[in-house]
Design a protein around this motif. Structure first.
Motif, short mmCIF file in Angstrom:
data_model
loop_
_atom_site.label_atom_id
_atom_site.label_comp_id
_atom_site.label_asym_id
_atom_site.label_seq_id
_atom_site.Cartn_x
_atom_site.Cartn_y
_atom_site.Cartn_z
N PHE A 159 0.83 -1.20 0.00
CA PHE A 159 0.00 0.00 0.00
C PHE A 159 0.87 1.26 0.00
O PHE A 159 0.66 2.18 -0.78
N VAL B 15 1.35 4.32 -2.77
CA VAL B 15 1.17 5.74 -2.43
C VAL B 15 2.40 6.53 -2.85
O VAL B 15 2.30 7.59 -3.49
N TYR C 85 -5.22 6.39 -4.97
CA TYR C 85 -4.15 6.44 -3.98
C TYR C 85 -3.82 7.88 -3.59
O TYR C 85 -3.37 8.13 -2.47
N TYR D 282 -6.20 10.07 -3.28
CA TYR D 282 -7.27 10.28 -2.30
C TYR D 282 -6.89 9.68 -0.95
O TYR D 282 -7.09 10.31 0.10
N TYR D 283 -6.36 8.46 -0.96
CA TYR D 283 -5.94 7.84 0.29
C TYR D 283 -4.95 8.74 1.04
O TYR D 283 -5.10 8.99 2.24
N ILE E 212 -5.89 10.57 4.63
CA ILE E 212 -5.10 10.22 5.81
C ILE E 212 -4.40 11.46 6.35
O ILE E 212 -4.30 11.67 7.57
#
Length: 419
Positions: free
Chosen positions: A235, A239, A259, A261-262, A266
């Protein structure tokens, strides 16, 4: 072959490209040990008791946590290729929702709502920058302008009829529990003996391990957790790949938009947790202007750390320590620390001169000499200079570290699928 395997087996950088400098664990421990010995020497030479006292270390930790969480938020976002200047606004959302949730539903729900509030702020920033292609700086500034206005409006709706509260301040919020490591507080006697290094270590341990908030423990654990997720999992590899070369990542079948967005969501969640700390740990109320620009200083800590969690933690600790001294009106401590600052700057000048980096070497030498001139010419640092110490530290550190920084290659650059 999977996308993760292809990414991990990508060709190495060209031989002519400068190597990045990583803050390894032994190096970080060596720096911490050196700083502790330096502070002990300053305490012994000048008699400035507050340099390593329990109160100063507790105040430094309390000042460093929101800076570190904001910087960690910036790290996640920029590793995904999105500049998040809106961290200040996401901190504000975290302070408001953390305090409101704690008042209405209890401290644990307040913690969750504060994190969600920051995450929603990150989501708005992601929609603007990733989906609609808005300039990252413009979107971040808009977030920073929007958040305090929204917080004031919500405060008016929630607390306008509450005695002692209103549009700029909340009622008293419930706090999360605090914990202490057993037997560490018994070191108080050793701290009072004023023995070289031993008493200083006792003061530092008491400041770090006695009466510590649950949020502080969570924030500290997020540093190694973020490192593990970003550098040891598939993951995190994805990123980082979209922050380095999104088109190459796209060619390997990675959903670049997802990714990004992730990373930004976060990022907002981390900043939201920093806001919760400000409104339910540092104090027990939400107050307008509570963040005080900590989102921007957190970004400075992230840059100082070269976009890595370990260096970021050191930067947040440095800025938090100087901030704590000025909050404690520590003109005596700041005056004493000029000895250590001057020595570090002169050592840096010698190091950079040997590396033939003459601009940084001369700048460091001049600043080092000025530190000693100021130390010997005055007995007490003016209050205005003490209050400006955190900001001066930020500027000096970033100016001296600028030569060796290496941000993600695609940080802040627009991306469109298939472009």
């Amino acid at each position: 072959m999977t996308a993760d395997t292809m990414l991990s087996t990508a060709p190495a950088a060209p031989a002519g490209k400068p190597k990045t400098r990583r803050m390894s664990t032994p190096k970080i421990l060596l720096i911490i040990s050196g700083v502790l010995i330096g502070l002990s020497l300053v305490h012994w030479l000048t008699g400035a008791d507050d340099v390593t006292s329990q109160g100063a270390i507790q105040a430094a930790l309390q000042a460093a946590i929101p800076l570190g969480l904001a910087g960690l938020g910036g790290l996640w976002s920029e590793r995904a290729g999105v500049v998040n200047i809106g961290l200040e606004g996401q901190l504000i959302l975290g302070t408001w929702f953390g305090a409101w949730g704690s008042i209405e539903f209890g401290p644990w729900v307040g913690l969750l709502l504060g994190v969600l509030g920051g995450a929603v702020g990150g989501l708005v920033h992601a929609v603007a920058t990733v989906t609609f292609g808005v300039d990252h700086i413009i979107s971040g500034v808009a977030m920073t302008i929007l958040a305090p206005g929204l917080a004031r409006y919500l405060s008016f709706l929630a607390w306008s009829d509450t005695p002692g509260a209103g549009a700029t301040q909340s009622p008293t919020a419930q706090r999360l529990p605090r914990v202490s490591v057993p037997f560490v507080d018994d070191l108080a006697g050793l701290e009072r003996k004023q023995w070289f290094l031993l008493s200083d270590v006792a003061g530092v341990l008491r400041g770090l391990l006695v009466d510590v908030s649950i949020v502080t423990i969570l924030a500290v654990l997020l540093i190694p957790l973020s490192w593990w997720l970003l550098w040891r999992t598939s993951f995190g590899l994805r990123v980082r790949s979209v922050g380095e070369d999104p088109h190459a990542a796209e060619s390997l079948g990675i959903n670049v938009y997802l990714y990004k967005y992730y990373g930004v969501i976060i990022s907002g969640a981390m900043a939201g947790l920093g806001g919760v700390f400000l409104s339910t740990v540092s104090s027990a109320i939400y107050r307008e202007g509570q963040t005080g620009g900590r989102g921007y200083i957190g970004l400075a800590a992230m840059i100082f750390g070269n976009w890595r969690p370990g260096g970021l933690a050191l930067g947040a600790s440095l800025f938090g320590y100087t901030d704590a001294l000025q909050l404690r009106r520590g003109s005596e401590s700041v005056h004493a620390l000029l000895i250590l600052v001057g020595a570090l700057l002169l050592a840096l000048a010698v190091w950079e001169f040997r590396r033939r980096n003459r601009v940084v070497a001369i700048s460091s030498a001049v600043l080092g000499v000025l530190s000693y001139v100021l130390f010997f010419s005055v007995d007490k640092i003016p209050t205005a200079l003490v209050q400006a110490a955190p900001y001066i530290t930020v500027l000096v550190v970033l100016a001296l570290a600028a030569q060796r920084l290496r941000p993600p290659a695609a940080d802040g650059k627009p991306y469109r699928r298939g472009g």
